[in-house]
Design a protein around this motif. Structure first.
Motif, PDB file in Angstrom:
ATOM      1  N   PHE A   1       0.853  -1.098  -0.068  1.00  0.00           N
ATOM      2  CA  PHE A   1      -0.003   0.116   0.014  1.00  0.00           C
ATOM      3  C   PHE A   1       0.823   1.442   0.101  1.00  0.00           C
ATOM      4  N   ILE A   2       0.407   2.333  -0.897  1.00  0.00           N
ATOM      5  CA  ILE A   2       1.235   3.423  -0.887  1.00  0.00           C
ATOM      6  C   ILE A   2       0.356   4.485  -0.073  1.00  0.00           C
ATOM      7  N   THR A   3       0.570   4.951   0.979  1.00  0.00           N
ATOM      8  CA  THR A   3      -0.188   5.671   1.854  1.00  0.00           C
ATOM      9  C   THR A   3       0.612   7.169   2.240  1.00  0.00           C
ATOM     10  N   VAL A   4       1.158   7.614   1.175  1.00  0.00           N
ATOM     11  CA  VAL A   4       1.952   8.864   1.544  1.00  0.00           C
ATOM     12  C   VAL A   4       1.341  10.156   1.406  1.00  0.00           C
ATOM     13  N   PRO A   5       1.673  11.334   2.070  1.00  0.00           N
ATOM     14  CA  PRO A   5       0.745  12.332   1.633  1.00  0.00           C
ATOM     15  C   PRO A   5       0.821  12.938   0.364  1.00  0.00           C
ATOM     16  N   THR A   6      -0.263  13.600  -0.136  1.00  0.00           N
ATOM     17  CA  THR A   6      -0.555  14.068  -1.335  1.00  0.00           C
ATOM     18  C   THR A   6      -1.098  15.588  -1.244  1.00  0.00           C
ATOM     19  N   PRO A   7       0.019  16.475  -0.647  1.00  0.00           N
ATOM     20  CA  PRO A   7      -0.465  17.963  -0.512  1.00  0.00           C
ATOM     21  C   PRO A   7      -0.649  18.706  -1.696  1.00  0.00           C
ATOM     22  N   CYS A   8      -1.158  20.121  -1.589  1.00  0.00           N
ATOM     23  CA  CYS A   8      -1.297  20.878  -2.675  1.00  0.00           C
ATOM     24  C   CYS A   8      -0.291  21.900  -2.667  1.00  0.00           C
ATOM     25  N   ASP A   9       0.231  22.075  -3.839  1.00  0.00           N
ATOM     26  CA  ASP A   9       1.128  23.292  -3.898  1.00  0.00           C
ATOM     27  C   ASP A   9       0.766  24.452  -3.851  1.00  0.00           C
ATOM     28  N   ASP A  10       1.562  25.556  -4.099  1.00  0.00           N
ATOM     29  CA  ASP A  10       1.044  26.801  -4.037  1.00  0.00           C
ATOM     30  C   ASP A  10       0.091  27.395  -4.838  1.00  0.00           C
ATOM     31  N   SER A  11      -0.189  26.784  -5.931  1.00  0.00           N
ATOM     32  CA  SER A  11      -0.844  27.210  -6.903  1.00  0.00           C
ATOM     33  C   SER A  11      -2.360  26.223  -6.667  1.00  0.00           C
ATOM     34  N   GLY A  12      -2.555  25.556  -5.684  1.00  0.00           N
ATOM     35  CA  GLY A  12      -3.742  24.763  -5.333  1.00  0.00           C
ATOM     36  C   GLY A  12      -3.583  23.324  -6.074  1.00  0.00           C
ATOM     37  N   LYS A  13      -2.615  23.023  -6.938  1.00  0.00           N
ATOM     38  CA  LYS A  13      -2.803  21.714  -7.370  1.00  0.00           C
ATOM     39  C   LYS A  13      -1.987  20.519  -6.908  1.00  0.00           C
ATOM     40  N   MET A  14      -2.396  19.430  -6.847  1.00  0.00           N
ATOM     41  CA  MET A  14      -1.982  18.314  -6.045  1.00  0.00           C
ATOM     42  C   MET A  14      -0.534  18.085  -6.285  1.00  0.00           C
ATOM     43  N   ASP A  15       0.185  17.795  -5.398  1.00  0.00           N
ATOM     44  CA  ASP A  15       1.728  17.680  -5.517  1.00  0.00           C
ATOM     45  C   ASP A  15       2.018  16.258  -5.369  1.00  0.00           C
ATOM     46  N   THR A  16       2.745  15.887  -6.246  1.00  0.00           N
ATOM     47  CA  THR A  16       2.811  14.158  -6.449  1.00  0.00           C
ATOM     48  C   THR A  16       4.158  13.775  -6.144  1.00  0.00           C
ATOM     49  N   LYS A  17       4.832  14.691  -5.491  1.00  0.00           N
ATOM     50  CA  LYS A  17       6.424  14.363  -5.206  1.00  0.00           C
ATOM     51  C   LYS A  17       6.635  13.071  -4.173  1.00  0.00           C
ATOM     52  N   PHE A  18       5.799  12.926  -3.108  1.00  0.00           N
ATOM     53  CA  PHE A  18       5.733  11.779  -2.346  1.00  0.00           C
ATOM     54  C   PHE A  18       5.539  10.643  -3.011  1.00  0.00           C
ATOM     55  N   ILE A  19       4.400  10.406  -3.849  1.00  0.00           N
ATOM     56  CA  ILE A  19       4.065   9.501  -4.627  1.00  0.00           C
ATOM     57  C   ILE A  19       5.095   8.925  -5.630  1.00  0.00           C
ATOM     58  N   ASP A  20       5.716   9.934  -6.234  1.00  0.00           N
ATOM     59  CA  ASP A  20       6.543   9.533  -7.198  1.00  0.00           C
ATOM     60  C   ASP A  20       7.663   8.914  -6.444  1.00  0.00           C
ATOM     61  N   LYS A  21       8.263   9.429  -5.142  1.00  0.00           N
ATOM     62  CA  LYS A  21       9.530   8.848  -4.787  1.00  0.00           C
ATOM     63  C   LYS A  21       9.074   7.384  -4.274  1.00  0.00           C
ATOM     64  N   ALA A  22       7.871   7.473  -3.657  1.00  0.00           N
ATOM     65  CA  ALA A  22       7.436   6.063  -2.985  1.00  0.00           C
ATOM     66  C   ALA A  22       7.471   5.100  -4.158  1.00  0.00           C
ATOM     67  N   SER A  23       6.876   5.556  -5.315  1.00  0.00           N
ATOM     68  CA  SER A  23       6.731   4.465  -6.302  1.00  0.00           C
ATOM     69  C   SER A  23       8.004   3.872  -6.939  1.00  0.00           C
ATOM     70  N   LYS A  24       8.889   4.988  -7.113  1.00  0.00           N
ATOM     71  CA  LYS A  24      10.290   5.012  -7.735  1.00  0.00           C
ATOM     72  C   LYS A  24      11.024   3.753  -6.868  1.00  0.00           C
ATOM     73  N   ASP A  25      10.928   4.077  -5.491  1.00  0.00           N
ATOM     74  CA  ASP A  25      11.618   3.031  -4.444  1.00  0.00           C
ATOM     75  C   ASP A  25      11.064   1.819  -4.489  1.00  0.00           C
ATOM     76  N   ILE A  26       9.799   1.764  -4.697  1.00  0.00           N
ATOM     77  CA  ILE A  26       9.178   0.504  -4.786  1.00  0.00           C
ATOM     78  C   ILE A  26       9.712  -0.294  -5.986  1.00  0.00           C
ATOM     79  N   ALA A  27       9.697   0.425  -6.959  1.00  0.00           N
ATOM     80  CA  ALA A  27      10.093  -0.310  -8.480  1.00  0.00           C
ATOM     81  C   ALA A  27      11.472  -0.849  -8.231  1.00  0.00           C
ATOM     82  N   LYS A  28      12.319  -0.166  -7.561  1.00  0.00           N
ATOM     83  CA  LYS A  28      13.744  -0.587  -7.381  1.00  0.00           C
ATOM     84  C   LYS A  28      13.753  -1.944  -6.748  1.00  0.00           C
TER      85      LYS A  28
END
Ligand code: UGA
Length: 425
Positions: free
Chosen positions: A81-108
């Motif tokens: 399960f990926i249960t990392v935060p998905t905060p909003c960036d300054d413009s109100g859009k979803m920021d995927t940086k934690f999802i991106d990092k978690a899935s790259k790590d899992i892929a490895k």
């Protein structure tokens, strides 16, 4: 089943202890060493009713442990399960940086077939465009090395474990039947309807649900604001409205606006996604604007009664919801900010959220109790409906200089406190 949970926040931990109650074994992976140590020693790093007790039960049955070692955790798990935060960036859009990092790590580290499940709230398209893409970019083959699901959570902070164990529905979005079947098996024993969809639909169900609930609250607030001017009790009105099965009585409590880490960010992210896709979501835009106004209403009401300059104002309740120490987007933030801007001397109290609030407002007075905060106050605002405040009686307010009491959440009991006013009732 053996599960790996990446991200040990309130969703990850509630999921782990919830599955442990059903006999499944989880390894929680987090990047925070202190959090790992706390979890392994049975100390819950978040304040969430029932989770610490469930955590200790799970550890004693060897159904839960925490680690920094994602590779090791993946080796022994069938489902991730990926249960990392998905905060909003300054413009109100979803920021995927934690999802991106978690899935790259899992892929490895994937070395045999795993079902990867996104539980974090992600804008439609993200599971495929970020998680699937990262897994495939690392040379993993969909259907062979991994299966992919999206399984949204519907957990309220303050009730997360209860909501996990007794869900209204379980939504499983899957990119392939095999992965969805594995996840369906994991949820065997839960007494709830199961909805199987494709991934994008599951992602959208979460956003549509949160946006609808935020709209429902905002509607109740709007009716409340009209009711107040007409001398009508909106709680009686919504009691009658909610008796209609098509509407239902939940999430119609009018008050000082919704907050928290979910509704504001999710409505904003969906609004932005709609715009990006070529549709102007006028309703969602209005919900956010009306809510922003509602959160300023308590200070506006108080200013209509007194000049706030130099006045001591007590604020009871800082958390966005009772039974949590979370102050993110809490109505108390707008209230305290407004009071300070108008020159008031602010004294606050909350049973759990003082430490978190202090980080935002270090310069105000933090009282030891509600009674302590009320001493000598020219007015009092109640911003969170903690049970502790429901027990307050008229005599508890006797130490105030003026008994002006304004509540934002329908907290006080009329039979115990003689005179007070609601923000929109
Ligand atoms: C919300 C949803 O209720 C969950 O289903 C969802 O899983 C979660 O977001 C999430 O996306 O993770 P949460 O924000 O933790 O949960 O808490 P709620 O109990 O929904 O309260 C949100 C805000 O709405 C609070 O500020 C609360 O005071 C306010 N509210 C709620 C009202 O003003 N009136 C109501 O009738 C109900």
């Amino acid at each position: 089943m053996d599960i790996c949970i990446v991200g040990a926040g309130y969703v990850g931990l509630s999921t782990a202890v919830g599955f442990a109650e059903h006999g499944h074994r989880s390894v929680c992976v987090d990047i925070n060493q202190k959090r790992i140590e706390d979890i392994n020693s049975g100390v819950c790093p978040i304040f969430e009713p029932g989770v610490e007790e469930a955590l200790r039960r799970s550890i004693s049955k060897e159904l839960l442990k925490a680690t920094l070692d994602l590779k090791g955790a993946l080796e022994t798990s069938e489902v991730v399960f990926i249960t990392v935060p998905t905060p909003c960036d300054d413009s109100g859009k979803m920021d995927t940086k934690f999802i991106d990092k978690a899935s790259k790590d899992i892929a490895k580290y994937i070395s045999s077939y795993k079902v990867v499940v996104v539980k974090s709230t992600v804008i439609p398209g993200t599971t495929e465009s970020v998680v699937m893409k990262n897994l495939e970019a690392a040379g993993k083959k969909h259907g062979v090395d991994f299966g992919l699901c999206m399984n949204p959570e519907f957990l309220r902070e303050g009730h997360a474990l209860e909501d996990f164990l007794k869900p209204d529905r379980i939504v499983i979005g899957s990119a392939d039947i095999r992965a969805g079947d594995v996840l369906e098996k994991l949820y065997e024993g839960f007494n709830a309807p199961m909805l199987r969809t494709d991934i994008k639909t599951a992602e959208m169900i979460k956003y549509a649900s949160n946006s609808f609930l935020a709209t429902k609250i905002t509607f109740a607030n709007e009716i409340g604001n009209i009711c107040k001017l007409l001398g009508i009790d909106v709680y009686k009105v919504m009691g009658g409205v909610g008796m209609d099965k098509r509407i239902n009585p939940h999430f119609l409590r009018a008050g000082c606006g919704f907050g928290g880490s979910c509704f504001p960010k999710d409505v904003s992210a969906l609004l932005n996604k709609g715009r990006e896709a070529g549709h102007e979501p006028r309703l969602l835009d209005t919900v956010l604007k009306v809510n922003a106004d509602q959160r300023k209403l308590m200070v506006r009401h108080l200013r209509s009664k007194m000049d706030l300059k130099g006045k001591r104002i007590a604020v009871l309740g800082l958390a966005f919801n009772p039974d949590t120490d979370d102050v993110r987007e809490s109505a108390a933030i707008d209230t305290v900010q407004g009071l300070i801007e108008h020159g008031a001397d602010v004294s606050v109290y909350d049973p759990k959220a003082m430490d978190n609030f202090r980080k935002l407002f270090p310069g105000i007075t933090y009282a030891k109790s509600a009674k302590d905060a009320l001493k000598g106050a020219d007015a009092c605002i109640i911003a969170t409906d903690w049970d502790e405040f429901k027990k307050l009686e008229s005599k508890d307010f006797d130490s105030m200089k003026n008994k002006v009491i304004l509540e934002g959440r329908k907290t006080l009991d009329k039979s115990k406190v003689k005179s007070f006013e609601g923000v929109c009732w």
